[in-house]
Scaffold this motif. Sequence first.
Motif, PDB file in Angstrom:
ATOM      1  N   VAL A  66      45.822  32.914  35.408  1.00  0.00           N
ATOM      2  CA  VAL A  66      45.777  33.096  36.866  1.00  0.00           C
ATOM      3  C   VAL A  66      45.593  31.738  37.549  1.00  0.00           C
ATOM      4  O   VAL A  66      46.212  31.473  38.586  1.00  0.00           O
ATOM      5  N   GLU A  67      44.769  30.872  36.959  1.00  0.00           N
ATOM      6  CA  GLU A  67      44.589  29.527  37.529  1.00  0.00           C
ATOM      7  C   GLU A  67      45.897  28.747  37.527  1.00  0.00           C
ATOM      8  O   GLU A  67      46.184  28.011  38.465  1.00  0.00           O
ATOM      9  N   HIS A 118      37.028  28.722  36.629  1.00  0.00           N
ATOM     10  CA  HIS A 118      36.179  29.865  36.308  1.00  0.00           C
ATOM     11  C   HIS A 118      35.187  29.465  35.230  1.00  0.00           C
ATOM     12  O   HIS A 118      35.404  28.513  34.496  1.00  0.00           O
ATOM     13  N   GLN A 119      34.115  30.220  35.175  1.00  0.00           N
ATOM     14  CA  GLN A 119      33.098  30.026  34.140  1.00  0.00           C
ATOM     15  C   GLN A 119      32.569  31.398  33.770  1.00  0.00           C
ATOM     16  O   GLN A 119      32.012  32.111  34.605  1.00  0.00           O
ATOM     17  N   LEU A 131      31.632  44.612  29.892  1.00  0.00           N
ATOM     18  CA  LEU A 131      31.751  43.967  31.195  1.00  0.00           C
ATOM     19  C   LEU A 131      31.575  42.470  31.010  1.00  0.00           C
ATOM     20  O   LEU A 131      30.649  42.026  30.334  1.00  0.00           O
ATOM     21  N   VAL A 132      32.463  41.708  31.610  1.00  0.00           N
ATOM     22  CA  VAL A 132      32.401  40.252  31.523  1.00  0.00           C
ATOM     23  C   VAL A 132      32.324  39.718  32.947  1.00  0.00           C
ATOM     24  O   VAL A 132      33.175  40.034  33.782  1.00  0.00           O
ATOM     25  N   ALA A 133      31.291  38.930  33.216  1.00  0.00           N
ATOM     26  CA  ALA A 133      31.096  38.340  34.544  1.00  0.00           C
ATOM     27  C   ALA A 133      31.530  36.883  34.508  1.00  0.00           C
ATOM     28  O   ALA A 133      31.127  36.132  33.633  1.00  0.00           O
ATOM     29  N   ALA A 134      32.351  36.508  35.480  1.00  0.00           N
ATOM     30  CA  ALA A 134      32.839  35.130  35.578  1.00  0.00           C
ATOM     31  C   ALA A 134      32.625  34.630  36.996  1.00  0.00           C
ATOM     32  O   ALA A 134      32.919  35.336  37.969  1.00  0.00           O
ATOM     33  N   LEU A 135      32.104  33.423  37.111  1.00  0.00           N
ATOM     34  CA  LEU A 135      31.953  32.786  38.415  1.00  0.00           C
ATOM     35  C   LEU A 135      33.251  32.047  38.723  1.00  0.00           C
ATOM     36  O   LEU A 135      33.739  31.257  37.920  1.00  0.00           O
ATOM     37  N   ILE A 136      33.790  32.306  39.883  1.00  0.00           N
ATOM     38  CA  ILE A 136      35.093  31.779  40.270  1.00  0.00           C
ATOM     39  C   ILE A 136      34.913  30.624  41.250  1.00  0.00           C
ATOM     40  O   ILE A 136      34.097  30.690  42.167  1.00  0.00           O
ATOM     41  N   ASN A 137      35.676  29.556  41.052  1.00  0.00           N
ATOM     42  CA  ASN A 137      35.721  28.401  41.954  1.00  0.00           C
ATOM     43  C   ASN A 137      34.350  27.783  42.215  1.00  0.00           C
ATOM     44  O   ASN A 137      34.029  27.390  43.331  1.00  0.00           O
TER      45      ASN A 137
END
Length: 168
Positions: A66-67, A118-119, A131-137
């Motif tokens: 996506v990036e 992303h991280q 469930l996977v949580a990712a911090l965007i930008n």
Amino acid sequence: MTLLDAPKFDAARDHRRQVVLYSTAGLLFVLFVAWWLVAGRPVDWPWNWNNYLFGRSTVNNFLTDVEKNDLAAAYGIWIHDKNWQQHPDQNHTYPFARFQEDWSSTSPDNEYGAIKSHQIVLAGRYGNGLLVAALINGRKSKALNLDYDPRSHTLDFSPPGVELYLGP
């Protein structure tokens, strides 16, 4: 040969056997800890650790595509079908046109804007999925929560109202 005629005790053989036994036990322990670390240090049973490993990897590959704005490859990861373009009619529940509306950088539905980085910060089991949580930008809050299905290896949005708690 009777019981009283037992062979002499071989100290060298016994020492070799102990060294092999302890070395094998140590190697298995090191491999077990390495597997736990690579899986992302999940607090779960060991038979679920591969779900964490594959789920985090799938979400990472998806967000990387996506990036790069390669939405066709990202959609292939989302539905777990690299050759989805050969049979686009099979994906009628979430078609590629809707996927583009949700994930393109110019989409009004995309609250993160153009995804540049992303991280992945947390993964946790929810029902039969992960469930996977990712911090965007570079955000510090409001993580993107994606649901990974370990059986079908597909991605989906997290259920409404369900998200991983990242702390205060």
